[in-house]
Scaffold this motif. Sequence first.
Motif, PDB file in Angstrom:
ATOM      1  N   GLU A 368      14.535  -8.636  23.271  1.00  0.00           N
ATOM      2  CA  GLU A 368      13.712  -9.487  22.414  1.00  0.00           C
ATOM      3  C   GLU A 368      14.595 -10.474  21.673  1.00  0.00           C
ATOM      4  N   ASP A 369      14.103 -11.701  21.540  1.00  0.00           N
ATOM      5  CA  ASP A 369      14.830 -12.744  20.827  1.00  0.00           C
ATOM      6  C   ASP A 369      14.715 -12.480  19.334  1.00  0.00           C
ATOM      7  N   MET A 370      15.804 -12.004  18.725  1.00  0.00           N
ATOM      8  CA  MET A 370      15.777 -11.653  17.309  1.00  0.00           C
ATOM      9  C   MET A 370      15.629 -12.884  16.408  1.00  0.00           C
ATOM     10  N   ASP A 371      16.139 -14.022  16.847  1.00  0.00           N
ATOM     11  CA  ASP A 371      15.994 -15.243  16.037  1.00  0.00           C
ATOM     12  C   ASP A 371      14.520 -15.643  15.931  1.00  0.00           C
ATOM     13  N   LYS A 372      13.800 -15.587  17.049  1.00  0.00           N
ATOM     14  CA  LYS A 372      12.378 -15.918  17.013  1.00  0.00           C
ATOM     15  C   LYS A 372      11.611 -14.918  16.165  1.00  0.00           C
ATOM     16  N   LEU A 373      11.976 -13.635  16.279  1.00  0.00           N
ATOM     17  CA  LEU A 373      11.298 -12.623  15.471  1.00  0.00           C
ATOM     18  C   LEU A 373      11.515 -12.879  13.986  1.00  0.00           C
ATOM     19  N   ALA A 374      12.736 -13.227  13.601  1.00  0.00           N
ATOM     20  CA  ALA A 374      13.015 -13.507  12.187  1.00  0.00           C
ATOM     21  C   ALA A 374      12.233 -14.719  11.699  1.00  0.00           C
ATOM     22  N   ASP A 375      12.145 -15.757  12.517  1.00  0.00           N
ATOM     23  CA  ASP A 375      11.375 -16.944  12.116  1.00  0.00           C
ATOM     24  C   ASP A 375       9.903 -16.601  11.904  1.00  0.00           C
ATOM     25  N   ARG A 376       9.347 -15.782  12.780  1.00  0.00           N
ATOM     26  CA  ARG A 376       7.937 -15.405  12.634  1.00  0.00           C
ATOM     27  C   ARG A 376       7.711 -14.577  11.375  1.00  0.00           C
ATOM     28  N   LEU A 377       8.643 -13.691  11.074  1.00  0.00           N
ATOM     29  CA  LEU A 377       8.488 -12.880   9.866  1.00  0.00           C
ATOM     30  C   LEU A 377       8.550 -13.749   8.614  1.00  0.00           C
ATOM     31  N   GLN A 386       1.495  -7.498   7.200  1.00  0.00           N
ATOM     32  CA  GLN A 386       2.166  -6.270   6.794  1.00  0.00           C
ATOM     33  C   GLN A 386       2.929  -5.698   7.981  1.00  0.00           C
ATOM     34  N   VAL A 387       4.223  -5.514   7.820  1.00  0.00           N
ATOM     35  CA  VAL A 387       5.103  -5.016   8.872  1.00  0.00           C
ATOM     36  C   VAL A 387       5.909  -3.856   8.314  1.00  0.00           C
ATOM     37  N   GLU A 388       6.024  -2.807   9.094  1.00  0.00           N
ATOM     38  CA  GLU A 388       6.802  -1.647   8.669  1.00  0.00           C
ATOM     39  C   GLU A 388       8.285  -1.959   8.785  1.00  0.00           C
ATOM     40  N   ALA A 389       9.017  -1.740   7.689  1.00  0.00           N
ATOM     41  CA  ALA A 389      10.437  -2.107   7.665  1.00  0.00           C
ATOM     42  C   ALA A 389      11.244  -1.325   8.688  1.00  0.00           C
ATOM     43  N   SER A 390      10.894  -0.060   8.926  1.00  0.00           N
ATOM     44  CA  SER A 390      11.679   0.753   9.854  1.00  0.00           C
ATOM     45  C   SER A 390      11.594   0.220  11.285  1.00  0.00           C
ATOM     46  N   ILE A 391      10.448  -0.383  11.640  1.00  0.00           N
ATOM     47  CA  ILE A 391      10.313  -0.949  12.984  1.00  0.00           C
ATOM     48  C   ILE A 391      11.254  -2.128  13.151  1.00  0.00           C
ATOM     49  N   ILE A 392      11.365  -2.964  12.148  1.00  0.00           N
ATOM     50  CA  ILE A 392      12.273  -4.114  12.226  1.00  0.00           C
ATOM     51  C   ILE A 392      13.720  -3.638  12.283  1.00  0.00           C
ATOM     52  N   ARG A 393      14.038  -2.604  11.516  1.00  0.00           N
ATOM     53  CA  ARG A 393      15.413  -2.079  11.565  1.00  0.00           C
ATOM     54  C   ARG A 393      15.739  -1.535  12.952  1.00  0.00           C
ATOM     55  N   ASP A 394      14.765  -0.877  13.581  1.00  0.00           N
ATOM     56  CA  ASP A 394      15.003  -0.360  14.934  1.00  0.00           C
ATOM     57  C   ASP A 394      15.247  -1.492  15.922  1.00  0.00           C
ATOM     58  N   LYS A 395      14.486  -2.574  15.789  1.00  0.00           N
ATOM     59  CA  LYS A 395      14.685  -3.704  16.694  1.00  0.00           C
ATOM     60  C   LYS A 395      16.044  -4.344  16.503  1.00  0.00           C
ATOM     61  N   LEU A 396      16.532  -4.361  15.261  1.00  0.00           N
ATOM     62  CA  LEU A 396      17.836  -4.946  14.970  1.00  0.00           C
ATOM     63  C   LEU A 396      18.969  -3.958  15.199  1.00  0.00           C
ATOM     64  N   GLY A 397      18.634  -2.702  15.455  1.00  0.00           N
ATOM     65  CA  GLY A 397      19.665  -1.693  15.659  1.00  0.00           C
ATOM     66  C   GLY A 397      20.329  -1.254  14.367  1.00  0.00           C
ATOM     67  N   LEU A 398      19.603  -1.326  13.246  1.00  0.00           N
ATOM     68  CA  LEU A 398      20.153  -0.958  11.944  1.00  0.00           C
ATOM     69  C   LEU A 398      19.532   0.347  11.466  1.00  0.00           C
ATOM     70  N   ALA A 425       4.152  -4.564   1.258  1.00  0.00           N
ATOM     71  CA  ALA A 425       3.903  -4.764  -0.161  1.00  0.00           C
ATOM     72  C   ALA A 425       2.492  -5.240  -0.403  1.00  0.00           C
ATOM     73  N   PRO A 426       2.031  -5.134  -1.683  1.00  0.00           N
ATOM     74  CA  PRO A 426       0.707  -5.682  -2.002  1.00  0.00           C
ATOM     75  C   PRO A 426       0.669  -7.178  -1.734  1.00  0.00           C
ATOM     76  N   VAL A 427      -0.519  -7.695  -1.564  1.00  0.00           N
ATOM     77  CA  VAL A 427      -0.688  -9.104  -1.256  1.00  0.00           C
ATOM     78  C   VAL A 427      -0.261  -9.947  -2.440  1.00  0.00           C
ATOM     79  N   ALA A 428       0.513 -10.998  -2.150  1.00  0.00           N
ATOM     80  CA  ALA A 428       0.938 -11.897  -3.210  1.00  0.00           C
ATOM     81  C   ALA A 428      -0.270 -12.564  -3.852  1.00  0.00           C
TER      82      ALA A 428
END
Length: 473
Positions: A368-377, A386-398, A425-428
């Motif tokens: 997966e293109d991590m740069d594109k994923l970061a731009d979308r986030l 709403q995105v689960e932080a652990s899923i993003i860490r797994d994709k980044l290998g962190l 987080a709650p909605v801004a």
Amino acid sequence: MPTLFDHLGRPVDLGRLREEEAGPTLTGVRQVMSGHPAQGLTPVRLARLLRDAEDGDPTAYLELAEEMEEKDCHYRSVLGTRKLQVSGLEITVEAATDAAEDQRAADLVRDVLTRDELRDELFDVLDAVGKGFSLTEIIWDVEGRQWTPQRLEWRDPRWFAFAREDGRTPLLRSEGGQLVPLSPYKYVAHIHKSKSGLPIRGGLARPVAWGYLFKNFDIKSWVQFAEIFGVPLRVGRYGPGATESEKATLLRAVRNISTDAAAIIPESMGIEFIEAKLSGNVTLFRELSEFLDRQTSKAVLGQTGTTDVGQHVGTADAHERVRGDIEAADARQLSIALTRDVARPVVDLNLGPRRLYPRIKVFRPDEEDMDKLADRLVKLVPLGLQVEASIIRDKLGLPDPPPDAVCLRAPGETAETAATGAMGAPVATGSPRAAHTRELAGAWPGRPSRSPGTRWTWPWPRSWPNGNRWWTR
């Protein structure tokens, strides 16, 4: 234990599983000594041994395939690259269902695949890529409570042959030379399918053999050419009164001067160097050799972009995609063989037969293109995604940080805001979604106030917290 049956319906003899069945013998037909058909190979001999392989005697063809890997550096390189690439892919085990019993069976197979030697054993199983088939004997460990493969032992394909009735059923050469059926649950039988037809005709060594033969002729002629024209002709001249001893001395000097680069001769004699006059295209031998190597690359890798110098970058990228298709096909065929000949026996011998079995999957994960994923986030999370932080860490290998870790934060962010940040987080308060929330909050509970014929279009859940549901007219 009830009688077990393999995928072909043959009963399993547990006693045969405890013994090595296809090991080498000293005096029988399964000897490690091999013939060398590549020596003095001609087009007529090559055609004959290929026909013999089709007619049920593949010994000479398999010996030639082995010699080709030993003597042709290019063929060995590209074939080794293909086998190493597939044997190094990720391996997972998928349970048949979510039932506890199927999950237990999958865990059992996963434990079997954790051995450090597995990658090298898969490389041996992929010997079928070059020769068309491979038969790897499973040496079972029965010392403990469970049946587990102790190792997968590569067996020389010369010790097997295919049944004459169908040309597809592999048989073992017994010590007496007879062909006997293979014991069920005793082998990983991998038939490589690079083309439709009989397995013995599906190995890559078969089409490459002709290029190997012609390349040998080419290299032999090239060496003779270099020997004749690469060194100047040495001519020794002696006077009319030279003795036989002086002539012999001069001849030795002329012969040895190409290697010693020095000679001592009488003053009355002389040595003259005559440079060869070359005409025509002297690069013919190299061009033919490179052409045959490119054909070998196409047969084995499906492309030449990763093996030839000077390829355009775009062309090499396109060739990589073709090579990926071949890799996926090899991985799929290997997965089928491992599921049938490893996963099923392990489950049957330890947990009993069943209708569905775990699947062993050899594959390359999608990158997966991590740069594109970061731009979308960056764009979507402030809008309420709403995105689960652990899923993003797994994709980044962190890994997940421990509670006392010092973590990187966005500029101006504090520990309190980070704890309830954008990820979940709650909605801004300034977001469009929050504005709709405030607008609807004044009309709730009951139902949202609306004019007749109005239809709510915001994608809220069908069920609200108090149980009321959307209604439309």
